[in-house]
Design an enzyme around this catalytic site. Sequence first.
Site, PDB file in Angstrom:
ATOM      1  CE  LYS A 294       0.214  -1.214   1.727  1.00  0.00           C
ATOM      2  NZ  LYS A 294      -0.521  -2.004   3.188  1.00  0.00           N
ATOM      3  CD  GLN A 295      -2.583  -3.171  -2.693  1.00  0.00           C
ATOM      4  OE1 GLN A 295      -2.341  -2.836  -1.424  1.00  0.00           O
ATOM      5  NE2 GLN A 295      -2.828  -4.954  -2.845  1.00  0.00           N
TER       6      GLN A 295
ATOM      7  CD  GLU B 160      -4.004  -3.317   2.779  1.00  0.00           C
ATOM      8  OE1 GLU B 160      -3.662  -2.726   3.213  1.00  0.00           O
ATOM      9  OE2 GLU B 160      -5.027  -4.897   2.984  1.00  0.00           O
TER      10      GLU B 160
ATOM     11  CD1 TRP C   3      -5.876  -9.792  -0.018  1.00  0.00           C
ATOM     12  CD2 TRP C   3      -6.157  -9.869  -2.775  1.00  0.00           C
ATOM     13  NE1 TRP C   3      -4.237  -9.113  -0.895  1.00  0.00           N
ATOM     14  CE2 TRP C   3      -5.402  -8.600  -2.235  1.00  0.00           C
ATOM     15  CE3 TRP C   3      -6.609  -9.296  -3.543  1.00  0.00           C
ATOM     16  CZ2 TRP C   3      -4.852  -7.683  -2.909  1.00  0.00           C
ATOM     17  CZ3 TRP C   3      -6.709  -8.701  -4.330  1.00  0.00           C
ATOM     18  CH2 TRP C   3      -6.018  -7.560  -4.549  1.00  0.00           C
ATOM     19  CG  ASP C   4      -1.704 -11.602  -0.116  1.00  0.00           C
ATOM     20  OD1 ASP C   4      -2.823 -11.198   0.631  1.00  0.00           O
ATOM     21  OD2 ASP C   4      -0.316 -11.338   0.659  1.00  0.00           O
TER      22      ASP C   4
HETATM   23  C1  BGC Z   1      -1.712  -5.737   0.910  1.00  0.00           C
HETATM   24  C2  BGC Z   1      -2.592  -6.544   1.147  1.00  0.00           C
HETATM   25  C3  BGC Z   1      -2.062  -7.753   1.166  1.00  0.00           C
HETATM   26  C4  BGC Z   1      -0.798  -8.045   3.247  1.00  0.00           C
HETATM   27  C5  BGC Z   1      -0.096  -9.036   3.026  1.00  0.00           C
HETATM   28  C6  BGC Z   1      -0.676  -5.266   2.572  1.00  0.00           C
HETATM   29  O1  BGC Z   1       0.156  -5.134   2.680  1.00  0.00           O
HETATM   30  O2  BGC Z   1      -1.919  -3.992   1.252  1.00  0.00           O
HETATM   31  O3  BGC Z   1      -3.072  -6.828  -0.198  1.00  0.00           O
HETATM   32  O4  BGC Z   1      -3.011  -8.771   1.526  1.00  0.00           O
HETATM   33  O5  BGC Z   1      -0.408  -7.151   2.583  1.00  0.00           O
HETATM   34  O6  BGC Z   1       0.300  -9.742   1.935  1.00  0.00           O
END
Ligand code: BGC
Length: 755
Positions: free
Chosen positions: A587-588, A477, A350-351
Site C-alpha cells: 500500500k505504501q 498495510e 505514527w503520521d
Molecule cells: C495508512 C497509515 C496511516 C493512516 C493514517 C493509512 O491509510 O496506511 O500508514 O497511518 O492511513 O493516515
Amino acid sequence: MKSITSTGYNPARLGWEESVFHTANGYLGVRGSPEEGAPEGVFSVRGAYINGFYDIKDIQYGEKLYGFPETQQTTINLMDVQTVRLWVEGERFTLSEGEVLKYDRELFLDRGVSEKRVLWRSPQGREVFIRARRMASLEQKELFLMKYAVMPMNFSGEVVLESEESGEVSNFFNPNDPRVAAEALKHLHITRAEHTPGGTLLAGRTDRSSLEIACAVAHQVESAAEKETWQAGERLFTRFKAHVPQEESLTLTKWCVYADSRRHPDAQDAAQRILEDSLAKGLQHFLARQTQILSAFWAASRVEVEGDKALQSSLDYSLYTLLCSAGWEGISSVGAKGLSGEGYEGHYFWDTEIYVFPFFLMTSRNIAKGLLEYRYNILDKAREHARLMGHPKGALYAWRTITGSECSGYYPSGSAQYHLTGDVSHAFIQYYLATGDLTFMRDRGAEVLVETARLWLDAGHEEKGQFRIDAVTGPDEYTCVVNNNFYTNAVARENLSWAAKIIKILDKQGMAEDVRKKLNITKEELRAFEKAAKRMYLPYDKERDIHAQDDSFLRKQRLDLKAIPKENFPLLLHYHPLWLYRHQVCKQADTVLAHYLFEDLAEPSTMANSYAYYEQCTTHDSSLSTCVFSIMAAKLGDLGKAMDYFNRSATLDLDDTHGNTRDGIHTANMGGSYLAMVAGFGGMRIKEDGLHLSPQLPEKWEGYAFRLRYQDSLIACRVRRKGCVLEVLEGKDVKVYVHGQKVKLKKGERTKVDA
Ligand code: BGC
C-alpha cells in the site's frame, strides 16, 4: 507570499472546499462550509472540532477476541456557529437559486484569513456582493472570527442577516468506508442554550467521556439595524434588518469562543471570559497579531522554490496547514486529517512522529517538544496497552488514539503495527540529536526509550544468535501479521540501542539517578538492550541484493498492478484483505522508508535494488508513500523520478488526487512534502555525528532555499546552479556535513559548497 485560491462555484467540489479552506489554529478547526447552508443534495460536512476533544463509543465486533479494545474515542463535531443567512428584499440567498455570477475562495497564508467572495443575482434580478471572512486566531486559540458583509450592487433595499448558533449537531458517518466513522451517534448533549446581552451561549456535555464544552458568541453589526432574537430548542437565532443603500454594506462580525474542560476547569466561565477579553482587545489587535505570528513562522519555516510557482503554493499551503493542525500543549497531537474533517475520527497515528514531527523539529521547537510531551503524557496508557497485549513489561503505544488507549478495531493493520512504538522513540532520539537537550531526555525521553525498549525485548526473542520479532505488521498495510518486518526490526534496533545509550550519556553527566530509580534499571538490562540491538535480524535476500520486507514477502505471488482496472484503486476498497495479504503488493513505502530513516544500515547498491524492486509492487494507495519514494529517488541520484513523486505528494490535497480530501486534508503527506524538499533534494539527515546535507538541484528549478534550527543555531541554506550557500543566521558557529565532508559554518560568514 501567495494565497491559495479556488475560482468558480461547482457543487461537486463543495466537500473538497470545506476541507481545503477550513480555518484552524492547532486547537480549534472549523470547516469551510457555506454560511447560508449547503444546497439540498450537495455533499457537505458542516463541522467544528477541538484537537483532542472526544467522546467514547463502543467498537462493534462480529466476533470479539481477548484483548480487543471495547471502546474507542472519536473527535466530536461541536456546536455550529457557521450559519449566517441572507435575504435581500425578501429573497433568500442560496447557491442553488438565482445566478452565481462570481465565486472565489481565497486563503491568505500570510494573514491567516480565509475569504469567500460571491456575486449573486437573485431570481428577481437583484445583485449582491457577499464577502465572508474567517479566522481562527493563532494568538487566542479559543477564538474563531467571522465577518460577513453584503453589498447591494444594483438596488437599495432591505437586507436581513440571520445568525444561528446550533447545538443540534452530529458526526459524519459512512458504513462503507473504513476511513471514516461507521455509525451515527449523538455525542453532544446541550445543557445550556440561551441569548446573552451581546450574543449567545451554548454549553454541552459529551455522551460518555463526560467532557464539557461551551461556546460563547457575540454579534457586532457596523450600521444601525433592527435586531430580533429567538430560540427554537437548541438553536439560537439573531436577526438584523437594515435598509442598505446601493453599493454600501451591511456587516456582521461573529466572535465565537469555544472552551473545553480538558483545558479549562470551568468551560462556560472560560468561554465567556475569553470572549469578553477578546472583545476588549478588538478586531484590529487579532488581525495584527495573526500577521505577526505568521511572519515569524514563515521566517523560520518557509521553503522557497525558484522557478515553479504552482509547487511553491502547494508547499506553502502544506506548511501553513501543518501549523494549523498541530497540538503543542502536551494533551493533543496532529490528527491524520488535522482539524479539517472527520476522516480517521481525529485519531493520532505514527503520521505525527515520522512525517510531521521533523518539520517542527527543524523549525518550531516548542511545537516539536509539545508533540513529544503528548507521547510522554500517555506513557501509562502505553504500559496498560502492553499488558493487554501480553507483555509483562514495557510500553506499547496504541496504533490510533486520542487519549492513549487503542482505538483500532482491526488489529492486523492496527494494533499489530508495533513499529509505531519505535517511531515514537525515533522522534525522541531525533529531538535529542537536533537539540542536545539533555534535561528533556532526563525528565522525559529516557523513560520513554527504556520502557519502549523493554517492550521489544519482550516482544522479540533470540534464536540462533539472531534477535527476531514475529507477528507484527510493518507500515505497509497490504501485508499484515508477518515475521521480521525489516522496517520494524530496524526501528526496534535503534530503540534498543538508544535506550542503553541515553542512560550512559545521562550517567556521565550525573543525571541518570532519578530515572534509574524510578524504572529500576539495571546494568544487566542495559546489556540485554545492547545485545538485542546488535543481534537484530534484518532480513536480506542475497540473490536480489535487497532487504526483504519480511520473512515471507518475497515468496508470495506477485501482483501485476498494471492488470488491475484503474477504478479498483485504492485496493482496500475493492479486495478482501486476505487476498491482498497473499500477494506481493504494498500500500505504501515500507522497506524504502527504512532505507531513508536508517541509510547507514544498507549498502547504496542494496538500497537502489530495494527501491527498484518495491517500486514495482507499490500502489501508493496511502498518502504516506510518494513523498518517501521521492526522498529515496533523490538519495539514489534520480532527480527526475524524485521530482515526479514530489509533485504527486505536493499536489495531493489541492488537486484532490486521492479523491477523499472532502474527509479532510492529509497531514502526513504535507509533512512528507516538506521532507521531500529538505531531506530529499536537500539531503538533510540528523545523525549521531551531526547534521548532514547533500543538496542537489533538479533541472527544472533555478534554485531553492530553506532554514533549519540545529543545536543552538539557525542555518540558512540556499541552493543554486552555481553552488550552495550556507549561513548561520542566529546562534553560534556550527559544524555540519555537506556531501559527507565536515564544514565549519561561522556566524556572519557565508560558506559556499558544491551542490
Ligand atoms: C495508512 C497509515 C496511516 C493512516 C493514517 C493509512 O491509510 O496506511 O500508514 O497511518 O492511513 O493516515
